[in-house]
Motif scaffolding. Sequence first.
Motif, short mmCIF file in Angstrom:
data_model
loop_
_atom_site.label_atom_id
_atom_site.label_comp_id
_atom_site.label_asym_id
_atom_site.label_seq_id
_atom_site.Cartn_x
_atom_site.Cartn_y
_atom_site.Cartn_z
N THR A 80 -3.69 -41.58 106.58
CA THR A 80 -2.90 -42.07 105.46
C THR A 80 -1.88 -43.07 106.01
O THR A 80 -1.34 -42.88 107.09
N ARG A 81 -1.62 -44.12 105.23
CA ARG A 81 -0.57 -45.07 105.61
C ARG A 81 0.68 -44.73 104.81
O ARG A 81 0.61 -44.48 103.61
N TYR A 82 1.82 -44.72 105.51
CA TYR A 82 3.09 -44.34 104.91
C TYR A 82 4.09 -45.48 105.01
O TYR A 82 4.04 -46.28 105.94
N ARG A 83 5.04 -45.48 104.09
CA ARG A 83 6.21 -46.34 104.20
C ARG A 83 7.40 -45.54 103.65
O ARG A 83 7.44 -45.20 102.48
N HIS A 84 8.33 -45.22 104.54
CA HIS A 84 9.55 -44.49 104.18
C HIS A 84 10.69 -45.48 103.96
O HIS A 84 11.01 -46.25 104.86
N LEU A 85 11.28 -45.46 102.79
CA LEU A 85 12.43 -46.30 102.48
C LEU A 85 13.62 -45.37 102.23
O LEU A 85 13.57 -44.52 101.34
N ILE A 86 14.68 -45.55 103.00
CA ILE A 86 15.87 -44.70 102.90
C ILE A 86 17.02 -45.58 102.43
O ILE A 86 17.25 -46.67 102.96
N THR A 87 17.76 -45.10 101.44
CA THR A 87 18.83 -45.90 100.85
C THR A 87 20.00 -45.03 100.40
O THR A 87 19.91 -43.80 100.46
N ASN A 88 21.06 -45.67 99.96
CA ASN A 88 22.25 -45.00 99.42
C ASN A 88 22.80 -43.95 100.38
O ASN A 88 23.13 -42.84 99.98
N VAL A 89 22.91 -44.30 101.64
CA VAL A 89 23.38 -43.37 102.67
C VAL A 89 24.89 -43.21 102.56
O VAL A 89 25.62 -44.20 102.53
N GLU A 90 25.33 -41.97 102.48
CA GLU A 90 26.75 -41.62 102.50
C GLU A 90 26.96 -40.59 103.59
O GLU A 90 26.13 -39.70 103.77
N VAL A 91 28.10 -40.69 104.29
CA VAL A 91 28.38 -39.79 105.42
C VAL A 91 29.79 -39.22 105.25
O VAL A 91 30.74 -39.96 104.97
N PHE A 92 29.89 -37.89 105.45
CA PHE A 92 31.17 -37.20 105.32
C PHE A 92 31.33 -36.24 106.49
O PHE A 92 30.40 -35.48 106.79
N PRO A 93 32.51 -36.23 107.14
CA PRO A 93 32.76 -35.20 108.16
C PRO A 93 32.73 -33.82 107.51
O PRO A 93 33.19 -33.65 106.38
N ALA A 94 32.15 -32.85 108.20
CA ALA A 94 32.04 -31.48 107.67
C ALA A 94 32.19 -30.51 108.83
O ALA A 94 31.21 -30.07 109.42
N GLY A 95 33.45 -30.20 109.18
CA GLY A 95 33.68 -29.33 110.33
C GLY A 95 33.25 -30.04 111.59
O GLY A 95 33.59 -31.18 111.83
N GLY A 96 32.45 -29.39 112.40
CA GLY A 96 31.95 -29.98 113.63
C GLY A 96 30.68 -30.78 113.43
O GLY A 96 30.10 -31.28 114.40
N GLU A 97 30.23 -30.92 112.18
CA GLU A 97 29.01 -31.66 111.89
C GLU A 97 29.33 -32.81 110.92
O GLU A 97 30.48 -32.99 110.53
N LEU A 98 28.30 -33.53 110.56
CA LEU A 98 28.40 -34.54 109.51
C LEU A 98 27.50 -34.13 108.36
O LEU A 98 26.42 -33.58 108.57
N ARG A 99 27.94 -34.40 107.16
CA ARG A 99 27.11 -34.21 105.97
C ARG A 99 26.66 -35.60 105.55
O ARG A 99 27.49 -36.49 105.35
N ALA A 100 25.36 -35.81 105.44
CA ALA A 100 24.82 -37.12 105.08
C ALA A 100 23.93 -36.97 103.86
O ALA A 100 23.05 -36.10 103.82
N LEU A 101 24.17 -37.80 102.88
CA LEU A 101 23.36 -37.84 101.67
C LEU A 101 22.58 -39.14 101.67
O LEU A 101 23.10 -40.19 102.08
N SER A 102 21.33 -39.09 101.21
CA SER A 102 20.53 -40.31 101.13
C SER A 102 19.48 -40.14 100.04
O SER A 102 19.14 -39.03 99.64
N ASN A 103 18.97 -41.27 99.59
CA ASN A 103 17.85 -41.30 98.66
C ASN A 103 16.65 -41.83 99.42
O ASN A 103 16.79 -42.54 100.41
N PHE A 104 15.46 -41.48 98.94
CA PHE A 104 14.25 -41.97 99.61
C PHE A 104 13.18 -42.30 98.60
O PHE A 104 13.14 -41.76 97.49
N ILE A 105 12.33 -43.22 99.00
CA ILE A 105 11.05 -43.49 98.35
C ILE A 105 10.03 -43.48 99.49
O ILE A 105 10.22 -44.15 100.50
N VAL A 106 8.99 -42.70 99.33
CA VAL A 106 7.91 -42.69 100.31
C VAL A 106 6.63 -43.08 99.59
O VAL A 106 6.23 -42.44 98.62
#
Length: 170
Positions: free
Chosen positions: A94-120
């Motif tokens: 199968t041929r794939y194409r992953h498109l990732i958009t609307n990336v938001e990043v927030f500190p969350a304790g010792g980690e990061l919380r990241a939100l994103s949208n995708f179209i595959v």
Amino acid sequence: MLIDSSNDAALWFAVQRLYAAEARYLDEEDYERWFALLTEDLEYWMPTRETRFRRDEAPPDPQRMNFYRETLESLRMRASRLATGTAWSENPRTRYRHLITNVEVFPAGGELRALSNFIVYRHRLEREEAWLVGRREDALRTVQGELRIARRTVLLDQTVLQSKNLNVYL
């Protein structure tokens, strides 16, 4: 992807670079390089979606049905099937194409919380096409100075998958 936690723009850029590399690795089926972007204690979850009236909506429940409920080990096992010759649904590939958009990043304790949208986009043989659309919520962690994906929740917009299989990573 080295990160500088003192600068919001640098954090966002580091996450953007991580997601761009991840999309390329998945499109190229370079699973070993993709696995290197994941933590050893990875939780990878894609619950099924239900269409409900607003008054009856509830958050996804891990105890209900899931499309994926994976660990790094189970992802490795799934990907290893491709080399066995028994993964008939991926021969020819199968041929794939992953498109990732609307990336938001927030500190969350010792980690990061990241939100994103995708179209595959998936294309197989001459006429099989499928689009998977949704959003992801990730917990990202620094491991030996490199940004890694520790937890991922994938929420598809579709409630019914038109695809013949789900041999795709989101």
